[in-house]
Scaffold this active site. Structure first.
Site, PDB file in Angstrom:
ATOM      1  N   SER A  11       0.269  -6.296   1.290  1.00  0.00           N
ATOM      2  CA  SER A  11       1.525  -5.979   0.626  1.00  0.00           C
ATOM      3  C   SER A  11       2.104  -7.258   0.056  1.00  0.00           C
ATOM      4  O   SER A  11       1.798  -8.362   0.524  1.00  0.00           O
ATOM      5  CB  SER A  11       2.517  -5.375   1.633  1.00  0.00           C
ATOM      6  OG  SER A  11       3.823  -5.293   1.098  1.00  0.00           O
ATOM      7  N   TYR A  48       7.215  -6.280   9.762  1.00  0.00           N
ATOM      8  CA  TYR A  48       6.309  -5.710   8.758  1.00  0.00           C
ATOM      9  C   TYR A  48       5.600  -6.827   7.990  1.00  0.00           C
ATOM     10  O   TYR A  48       4.374  -6.794   7.814  1.00  0.00           O
ATOM     11  CB  TYR A  48       7.094  -4.822   7.800  1.00  0.00           C
ATOM     12  CG  TYR A  48       6.246  -4.195   6.715  1.00  0.00           C
ATOM     13  CD1 TYR A  48       5.313  -3.218   7.012  1.00  0.00           C
ATOM     14  CD2 TYR A  48       6.379  -4.598   5.386  1.00  0.00           C
ATOM     15  CE1 TYR A  48       4.538  -2.641   6.019  1.00  0.00           C
ATOM     16  CE2 TYR A  48       5.614  -4.024   4.379  1.00  0.00           C
ATOM     17  CZ  TYR A  48       4.695  -3.049   4.701  1.00  0.00           C
ATOM     18  OH  TYR A  48       3.916  -2.495   3.718  1.00  0.00           O
TER      19      TYR A  48
END
Length: 246
Positions: A143, A156
């Site tokens: 990501s 995250y």
């Protein structure tokens, strides 16, 4: 490039929706033999039936990537059905964002189990197969959160930074076996990933940002681009962001 995709056996985790589903469908349309893994077996069966109806080849296996034995079984399904695994796409993930001082420890543990350990289990399951074959390609979905840390995203981001580190180590170690390693780092993408955000205020913010999200197929096409390169070319990382994202 498509000639280097046709006939390849591709395993995709998180394949019941989003990037995983679109990747499986897109690659099957380019002639790959796909093996879909996710927790929702009914959804996998429906996707595989549509792929087969279109002339493609697909197998499925119910898998929770946080369970190593289930990831092993997914790879075994591919080997039993097609005799080999050419590409492993470690895609399954979730994104329950929150501030650290909220101490949502269960959310942290789930992210580590799925985003990080799930990728490691996929690598552990497929590496012996690819070493025996003397070739293969492992694609890990990271990501843009693995490139920059923002408030509410610490854990995250940590999992995605870790995926990038693991992928780079894999790239270096895999050269002896002709194993390619690619990191795909998407920004906001039109998937149901925001639904995994458990904090109400953060969920509202994420939904707002996803108004400019990229089409999911764009990420699937980036994956296909990496796979489609000649075997002697290893695309190590692709970063995609919405054009409107500052």
């Amino acid at each position: 490039m498509e000639s280097n995709i046709a006939g390849k056996v591709v395993v995709v985790t998180g394949a019941s929706s989003g990037i995983g589903e679109l990747t499986a469908r897109h690659l099957a349309g380019l002639g790959a033999r796909v093996v879909l893994g996710a927790r929702r077996r009914d959804r996998l069966d429906a996707i595989a039936a549509e792929i087969r109806a279109g002339g493609g080849k697909a197998e499925v296996a119910a898998v929770d990537v946080a369970r190593r034995e289930q990831v092993d079984a997914l790879v075994a399904t591919a080997v039993n059905a097609f005799g080999r695994v050419d590409v492993m796409v470690n895609n399954a993930g979730l994104m329950p964002l929150s501030r650290l001082d909220q101490a949502r420890v269960e959310d942290w543990e789930r992210m580590i189990d799925i985003n990080l350990k799930g990728v490691l289990y996929g690598i552990a399951a497929v590496l012996p197969v690819m070493q025996r074959q003397n070739g293969g390609h492992i694609i890990n979905i990271a990501s843009t959160a693995g490139l920059r840390v923002r408030p509410n995203m610490a854990v995250y981001s940590a999992t995605k930074f870790a995926v990038r580190a693991i992928s780079e180590g894999l790239r270096q170690e895999g050269t002896a076996y002709n194993i390619r390693s690619t990191i795909i780092s998407p920004g906001p993408t039109d998937t149901d990933l925001p639904s995994s955000v458990t904090d109400p205020e953060m969920a509202k913010s994420v939904r707002e940002q996803h108004k400019i999200a990229m089409p999911t197929l764009s990420v699937a096409k980036a994956i296909a681009f990496a796979i489609g390169q000649p075997d002697e070319v290893d695309v190590n990382e692709i970063v995609l962001r919405p054009t409107a994202l500052s």
